[in-house]
Design a protein around this motif. Structure first.
Motif, short mmCIF file in Angstrom:
data_model
loop_
_atom_site.label_atom_id
_atom_site.label_comp_id
_atom_site.label_asym_id
_atom_site.label_seq_id
_atom_site.Cartn_x
_atom_site.Cartn_y
_atom_site.Cartn_z
N ALA A 119 44.06 45.31 36.52
CA ALA A 119 44.74 45.67 38.13
C ALA A 119 43.57 44.97 38.84
N GLY A 120 44.40 43.92 40.18
CA GLY A 120 44.40 43.15 41.00
C GLY A 120 44.71 41.58 41.15
N ASP A 121 45.39 41.86 39.86
CA ASP A 121 46.22 40.48 39.15
C ASP A 121 47.67 39.76 39.92
N SER A 122 48.35 39.30 39.51
CA SER A 122 49.74 39.19 39.97
C SER A 122 50.73 38.25 38.78
N LEU A 123 51.76 38.86 38.84
CA LEU A 123 53.06 38.69 37.90
C LEU A 123 54.21 38.01 39.05
N ARG A 124 54.77 37.21 38.30
CA ARG A 124 56.56 36.81 38.54
C ARG A 124 57.38 37.36 37.51
N LEU A 125 58.20 38.29 38.12
CA LEU A 125 59.53 38.70 36.71
C LEU A 125 60.40 37.19 37.44
N SER A 126 61.59 37.90 36.38
CA SER A 126 62.53 36.73 36.80
C SER A 126 63.80 37.40 36.16
N THR A 169 68.80 33.07 39.98
CA THR A 169 68.03 33.88 39.47
C THR A 169 67.18 34.66 40.65
N VAL A 170 66.89 35.79 40.09
CA VAL A 170 65.99 36.03 41.39
C VAL A 170 64.72 37.00 40.93
N TYR A 171 64.00 36.80 41.62
CA TYR A 171 62.25 36.65 41.12
C TYR A 171 61.72 37.89 42.18
N LEU A 172 60.55 39.13 41.27
CA LEU A 172 59.65 39.50 42.08
C LEU A 172 58.48 39.24 41.87
N ASN A 173 57.75 38.61 43.11
CA ASN A 173 56.17 38.27 43.20
C ASN A 173 55.56 39.66 42.79
N LEU A 174 54.30 40.08 42.60
CA LEU A 174 53.44 41.00 42.31
C LEU A 174 52.40 40.38 42.43
N SER A 175 51.55 41.33 43.78
CA SER A 175 50.54 40.75 43.51
C SER A 175 49.44 42.26 43.81
#
Length: 124
Positions: free
Chosen positions: A14-21, A78-84
């Protein structure tokens, strides 16, 4: 039919970030409206964000508006989704989708092309 391949999911705290491609065939992001959806066990597929093919206008669901950001790289198709600020309730399989250009829809059935999904698991 566009072949979409998602990557970047994983197990985070919890609190972390990820970047999906989401890698798409050449020029796909220039010709289609692209979107991200997610689906948790026992729940319907939920709209997360979309980006228009021209002008890169973005649309976010209210539930993630302040934390998730969609973007794209047309040169890389490419499409990205940055999750924070990830929370356990964000745990889901995240899917990339494409549809004919127009006003982005929040309804999953409006999208013709889908990837296989990438799992995001957030531990508390």
């Amino acid at each position: 039919q566009a072949q979409l391949v998602e990557s970047g999911g994983g197990l985070v705290q919890a609190g972390d970030s990820l970047r999906l491609s989401c890698a798409a065939p050449r020029r796909t992001t220039m010709w289609y409206t692209m979107a991200w959806f997610r689906q948790s066990p026992g729940k319907e597929r939920e709209f997360v964000a979309a980006i228009s093919r021209i002008g890169s206008r973005t649309y976010n669901s209210d539930s993630v508006k302040a934390r998730f950001t969609i973007s794209k790289d047309d040169a890389q198709s490419t499409v990205y989704l940055n999750l924070s600020g990830l929370q356990p309730e964000d745990t889901a399989v995240y899917y990339c989708a494409a549809t004919q250009p127009g006003n982005p829809s929040t309804v999953a059935s409006s999208y013709e092309n889908w990837g296989q999904g990438t799992q995001v698991t957030v531990s508390s």
